[in-house]
Write an enzyme that holds these catalytic residues in place. Structure first.
Site, PDB file in Angstrom:
ATOM      1  N   HIS A   1      20.416   4.049  15.128  1.00 38.89           N
ATOM      2  CA  HIS A   1      19.548   4.407  14.725  1.00 38.89           C
ATOM      3  C   HIS A   1      18.291   2.840  14.755  1.00 38.89           C
ATOM      4  O   HIS A   1      19.133   1.701  14.481  1.00 38.89           O
ATOM      5  CB  HIS A   1      18.402   4.473  13.767  1.00 38.89           C
ATOM      6  CG  HIS A   1      16.852   4.688  13.742  1.00 38.89           C
ATOM      7  ND1 HIS A   1      16.485   3.690  13.861  1.00 38.89           N
ATOM      8  CD2 HIS A   1      16.562   5.910  14.446  1.00 38.89           C
ATOM      9  CE1 HIS A   1      14.792   4.668  14.827  1.00 38.89           C
ATOM     10  NE2 HIS A   1      15.516   5.465  14.508  1.00 38.89           N
TER      11      HIS A   1
ATOM     12  N   ARG B   1       7.480   3.084  16.753  1.00 45.56           N
ATOM     13  CA  ARG B   1       7.069   2.602  18.194  1.00 45.56           C
ATOM     14  C   ARG B   1       6.495   3.361  18.687  1.00 45.56           C
ATOM     15  O   ARG B   1       5.607   3.117  19.630  1.00 45.56           O
ATOM     16  CB  ARG B   1       8.672   1.813  18.416  1.00 45.56           C
ATOM     17  CG  ARG B   1       9.320   1.195  18.184  1.00 45.56           C
ATOM     18  CD  ARG B   1      10.611   0.889  18.934  1.00 45.56           C
ATOM     19  NE  ARG B   1      11.548   1.788  17.975  1.00 45.56           N
ATOM     20  CZ  ARG B   1      12.621   2.887  18.388  1.00 45.56           C
ATOM     21  NH1 ARG B   1      13.017   2.801  19.337  1.00 45.56           N
ATOM     22  NH2 ARG B   1      13.519   3.214  17.438  1.00 45.56           N
TER      23      ARG B   1
END
Ligand SMILES: Cc1cc2nc3c(=O)[nH]c(=O)nc-3n(C[C@H](O)[C@H](O)[C@H](O)COP(=O)(O)OP(=O)(O)OC[C@H]3O[C@@H](n4cnc5c(N)ncnc54)[C@H](O)[C@@H]3O)c2cc1C
Ligand code: SF4
Ligand code: SF4
Lengths: 548, 234, 300
Positions: free
Chosen positions: A324, A344
């Protein structure tokens, strides 16, 4: 609040602040498929030649796997078959579920509602019920249930994200049943984020063409799992906690017929005979592939892969590992822990130590991670006082874009995580680096969750492969354990109606040991490992089993 | 050089009474491990989400009792540490389908909440910094929505229940309230219901089957469809 | 006039009509009852420890919250809340040692300075003056005969009561001001059975039978009171009373604030009659106090 960063990191934050205004408008472009391939080849850990080797034994002999996984496949069992007394059955059940994370719990609930006899179900789990990767997921679950979206678009995204290496049929059921899962969750009382009209709040994720991520603040996994647990407790599904499966049992007809369990506290074993055995043991983050830190829970040690492989199950796509992009890299106490992709999704941008953006914020995870690694390799990252590399994730943008208070409301878990260390992520960016997150591949199953080539064994969730191919998109693995956990409960219940079990045996283990010996595998290597080893070196080297 | 120095910094902690020196950069869980302990209980996700490692600690020469998740708390000098692996608690058994989302349900299933003296001890114990007393109080007066919102971040660690002088188990009350809220009070997602109906009517099956076929037989064509799909995430 | 108001738990569950009608009628008298933004149960719980200070934490915490709003008064509707809050307030005022201990215990809160006054809404009305209330009446409650009921906590113990503990008159005065007739009920101070309603419903039914039958036999159309717990015992428990005493005839129970709202001719939805066990609507229609009543949903 004090600012919990050392001086030199605070200096770099000044650069980040300076470019913030400009970056609100200028977002880097998406990479082309070719550019993606190139950066993956150069920087993604999967492509490192010395990170993997060809395994010598088992159903996958001759295939590449990371050393850490190969070490488990090429390992001797924890138990010696001759030590085990198979003549006394401690638990005689229809359905044995190994693992009480999302997949295990979902299977248990659907087995009951499909008519399985509750008292002939046994769920066993290594830690407490629910302590699992499933409890930890933050960002959300994908389901194409909004007006401008539909399951066919979801289908394309899953395949594109997986670089077209997924099992196309498994993906079909995944996307097709997604909206039903959300509806089922609603009926169970799971509190999804919605507006007053009941319209789901949906966010985009890396590699998705629509906003499709359903969330429960940033506690999505915890909210789902605690409700599943509450339901399992209400139904009184027989469960053994702190009990690990260490080896599968087979019968004389070559079917899987239960397991040898090991009580982690009393350190004794017992025998379960079962008509159907359901593998829901989750992922492998705690193997720390290529020494990466991990987001995973303490019991994520790939036990299911090991046990299934010994009864002849094939595993696929183990050469690809999901890192990740945004694991915490500072402060040291929380290194490796996840900072959800939804940050994000809501506007946070990755920037280097000069405050410059260097990648589109929502590339598929492997590409995004490779870009972070490249940036640090170029010397544009920082190194923490404890030697951890990383780049900034500019979180204050979220409040700028969506209004003050957004972070505290939508990301309360994340906010608290940093506040505990005097970092205010609404004012300062957070420091991140790729972390070992998800086991893309795993046991090969069919759409009814039957393990291919092995009768009596079912599997679902992170321990399986095929659904996500070589790269999973955010929000599809909660969905995976829901859709395939449900299917596992239903089809196992159907299966046990006419199934019988013969005489129990561990001959397959004996045979496996012979193969290991032939291949010259060192004797000390044992698996499954059940729990990672983090004790200090002194303790390990001086430990003596004096009390036996 | 400065970085080096930071790395070396050690603190003195007392693990169940025994003195150890551990690096200052560790959290409580890692400090135990550094000292040579191996966890089976009292540990779970190691990420602050499961509540298994909830613990209490004190500082030398300070009467105050502190509360934390061991995996989320940095060690400090002169900490007295322990592990709290289990807290027995009563949970009401119910079939959600047979409950009505009336305020009185919480009191009926957990009558002991009426014993709350509003001492706020639970709130002081909560490592998630929730207003636990306020949600217990909201439960007494049957405000299901308020209980749900105030208790949402609860990780069911049990510290509040351990401290409550009225022997209440707040987190179970919160769980019931949230399920009632999610099922009966929150507005239903009608667009989800509609999509489920479409799926039952096999609206998307032809295209899905077509894609599956392409994936097996003509991946390049599928890739083209993928690349050309419209992206609408703004 | 704006004044902080403490609802208490019962009002939020079984006493909805009490609260709604109180807020609406207060508004007619230019009083804005502002619910405390954060409050806890008044503290009326069985003792948990021998240390009886534990008992007073909840009420004092509420008083601190009033103090934090920089207010000096707190109004209650429920007689139990009134009594509990007032008793604790008096305790800490008179015993600085105990106050100190409690302040230390609550170390996150500000210290209580003992400058909040606890009032029952009836006291506030008396201060304003029943004549003033009369001026606002649009529909006098003519033809309605009521039996006032005080129960225990509104007037006893003496130090905390709002009226004479033996022969209180405040409810009579208000009821008359609203235009209704009153009867004398010797049981007006008899206990309603209080929390025994949970463990000894039969006992509560016995008490209720005496109080209500006397009222009925003396010609009262309804009972008027000021406490949601009394109301629950005297209204909802009529089901048990009927079971134990086949001769029993039901009688509606009304809060004094509902009477005010009726007299001020406020919207029916402010009255909250839908959760009463004995429906007062037929009686009020018969007396022409409710005319074009909306269909009411009944849930028993
Ligand atoms: C921090 C984090 C965040 C994530 N966020 C998201 C997200 O936002 N969206 C998304 O879709 N996915 C997310 N994921 C991925 C997703 O949560 C997991 O892939 C998924 O929950 C796996 O479910 P599972 O039931 O297969 O495994 P798990 O939930 O891990 O459950 C496995 C269970 O099996 C037990 N077990 C293991 N071995 C044995 C044994 N030998 N014997 C007995 N029991 C055993 C374990 O203790 C555990 O209880 C996230 C994962 C992590 C770690
Ligand atoms: S409310 Fe109680 S159980 Fe929940 S997190 Fe806080 S202390 Fe733990
Ligand atoms: S600790 Fe118990 S009694 Fe005290 S406020 Fe919390 S729930 Fe109430």
């Amino acid at each position: 609040m004090e600012r919990g960063y050392p001086e030199y990191m605070l200096e770099s934050i000044e650069f980040v602040k300076k470019t913030r205004e400009r970056r609100l408008k200028e977002i880097p472009e998406l990479m082309t498929l070719e550019e993606r391939e190139e950066i993956l080849r150069q920087y993604h850990p999967d492509y490192k030649e010395d990170g993997k080797r060809i395994v010598k034994v088992g159903a996958n002999a001759g295939e590449f796997m990371p050393h850490e996984v190969a070490d488990l496949i090429e390992a001797y069992p924890l138990i010696e078959p001759e030590q085990i007394d198979l003549s006394t059955i401690d638990y005689d059940s229809d359905i044995l579920i190994i693992g009480a994370g999302g997949a295990g719990l979902t299977a248990a609930l659907w087995a009951v509602s499909s008519g399985a006899d509750i008292n002939r179900i046994l769920m066993v789990t290594k830690l407490r019920m629910g302590d699992s990767n499933s409890k930890m997921s933050q960002g959300g679950i994908q389901a194409a249930d909004c007006e401008d979206d539909n399951p066919t678009l979801h289908y394309l995204d899953v395949l594109g994200g997986g670089h077209f290496t997924n099992d196309p049929d498994l993906v079909k059921w995944l996307v097709r049943e997604a909206p039903m899962i959300i509806k089922w969750h609603e009926e169970l009382g799971i509190m999804y984020d919605k507006d007053e009209e009941g319209c789901m709040f949906v966010a985009p994720g890396g590699g998705t063409c629509r906003k499709r991520m359903h969330s429960c603040k940033d506690y999505t996994g915890m909210e789902i799992v605690r409700v599943l647990m509450d339901e399992a407790l209400n139904l009184d599904i027989p469960t053994l906690e702190f009990t690990s499966a260490v080896e599968l049992l087979m019968d004389d007809a070559g079917k899987v017929a239960g397991a040898v369990l090991w009580d982690m506290e009393k350190e004794d074993y017992f025998i379960v005979r079962a008509k159907a055995t359901l593998m829901a043991t989750g992922g492998f983050g705690r193997l720390h592939v290529q020494e990466f830190a991990t987001t995973n829970h303490y019991g994520a040690t790939a036990d299911g892969l090991v046990m299934a492989n010994r009864v002849g199950a094939r595993i696929i796509d183990m050469d690809s590992v999901q890192y990740h992009p945004t694991g915490s890299s500072y402060p040291e106490q929380i290194v490796g822990l996840l900072c959800t992709e939804k940050l994000r999704g809501r506007g946070a941008q990755p920037v280097n130590k000069y405050g410059e953006e260097f990648v589109y914020p929502l590339e598929p995870r492997d590409v995004e991670s490779a870009a972070f690694i490249r940036e640090c390799a170029k010397g544009n990252g920082l190194v923490t006082p404890t030697g951890m590399p990383g780049v900034w994730l500019d979180t204050p943008l979220i409040d700028i874009l969506h209004g003050e208070g957004t972070i505290e409301k939508e990301f309360s878990a994340m906010f608290l995580k940093y506040a505990r260390f005097d970092i205010d992520m609404t004012k300062d960016p957070i420091f991140v680096y790729p972390t070992l997150h998800f086991q893309n591949g795993g046991i090969v199953i069919n759409k009814r969750t039957g393990v291919v080539g092995v009768e009596g064994l079912f599997a679902s969730g992170e321990t399986t492969g095929g659904v996500h191919g070589k790269n999973r998109l955010m929000g599809n693995s909660i969905l995976d354990y829901c859709v395939y956990g449900r299917r596992m409960g239903i089809y196992a219940t159907e299966y046990v109606k006419n199934a019988t079990v013969g005489k129990l045996s561990l001959d397959h283990v004996t045979k496996y040991v012979d193969l290991l010996e032939e291949a010259g595998i060192p004797k000390e290597r044992k698996a499954p490992i059940l729990l990672p080893e983090y004790r200090g070196e002194r303790t390990i080297s001086h430990a003596l089993p004096l009390l036996g | 050089m400065e970085e080096e120095a930071e790395k070396e910094k050690m603190v003195k902690v007392y693990i169940m009474g025994r003195e150890f020196e551990v690096p200052a950069t560790l959290n409580i869980v890692k400090a135990f491990e550094y000292a040579g302990y191996r966890f089976v209980r009292g540990i779970g996700c190691r990420g602050g989400y499961c509540g298994a490692c909830a613990t209490v600690y004190r500082f030398k020469d300070d009467y105050r009792l502190n509360f934390a998740l061991a995996c989320q708390k940095a060690v400090e000098n002169n900490m007295y540490l322990t592990i709290l692996p289990f807290m027995p608690a009563e949970k009401a058994i119910y079939d959600l389908n047979n409950l009505k989302p009336r305020g009185s349900v919480l009191l009926e299933l957990y009558p002991e909440i009426a014993r709350c003296v509003a001492c706020n001890t639970c709130t002081k114990a909560c490592p998630q910094e929730l207003e636990v007393m306020d949600y217990v109080q909201a439960a007494i007066r049957g405000d299901i929505e308020e209980v749900s919102n105030l208790s949402f971040d609860c990780i069911q660690c049990g510290l509040c229940a351990m401290r409550c002088p009225a022997e209440i188990v707040p987190y179970n009350v919160g769980q019931l309230a949230r399920r009632l809220y999610g099922k009966y009070i929150a507005p239903q997602a009608m667009h989800t219901h509609k999509r489920v109906e479409e799926i039952h009517a096999c609206v998307f099956d032809e295209e899905l089957d077509n894609y599956s076929l392409l994936a097996k037989e003509d991946v390049e064509k599928l890739k083209k469809i993928y690349v050309e799909r419209e992206i609408k995430v703004g | 006039m704006k004044i902080p108001y403490f609802p208490g738990c019962s009002l939020k569950t079984i006493g909805e009509g009490f609260e709604k009608s109180a807020i609406a009628s207060a508004a007619v008298l230019d009083i804005e009852l502002n619910e405390l933004p954060r409050w806890v149960c008044c503290g009326t719980v069985s003792s948990l420890t021998t240390d009886d200070l534990m008992h007073h934490l909840a009420p004092v915490r509420n008083l601190i919250r009033v103090q934090d709003l920089e207010e000096t008064q707190l109004v209650t509707l429920c007689s139990v809340c009134y009594s509990t809050l007032k008793r604790s307030n008096t305790l800490v005022k008179n015993d600085p040692e105990k106050l100190k201990t409690m302040n230390q215990f609550m170390y996150r809160e500000s210290d209580y300075q003992c400058n909040v006054k606890v009032l029952h809404f009836l006291e506030l009305l008396r201060e304003i003056g029943f004549d003033k209330i009369k001026e606002k009446i649009k529909k006098p409650l003519r033809g309605l005969t009521l039996s006032p009921y005080y129960g225990c906590l509104l007037v006893r113990p003496k130090e905390f009561g709002i009226d004479d503990p033996e022969t209180p008159t405040i409810l009579q005065a208000l009821t008359k001001a609203l235009g209704a007739d009153v009867i004398d009920n010797p049981y007006q101070l008899k206990c309603c059975g209080s929390y025994h309603t949970v463990d000894k419903p039969n006992l509560v039914a016995d008490l209720g039978y005496k109080i209500l039958t006397y009222a009925r036999n003396s010609g009262a159309d309804a009972l008027v009171l000021s406490c949601p717990l009394c109301a629950f015992n005297l209204d909802n428990r009529q089901r048990e009373i009927k079971r134990q005493y086949p001769d029993f005839v039901e009688i509606p129970i009304l809060y004094f604030t509902q009477l005010m709202a009726l007299a001020f001719d406020l919207d029916e939805e402010r009255l909250g009659f839908d959760i009463h066990y004995v429906d007062p609507v037929p009686l009020l229609k018969e007396k022409q106090l409710l005319i074009d009543s909306l269909p009411l949903i009944k849930e028993k």
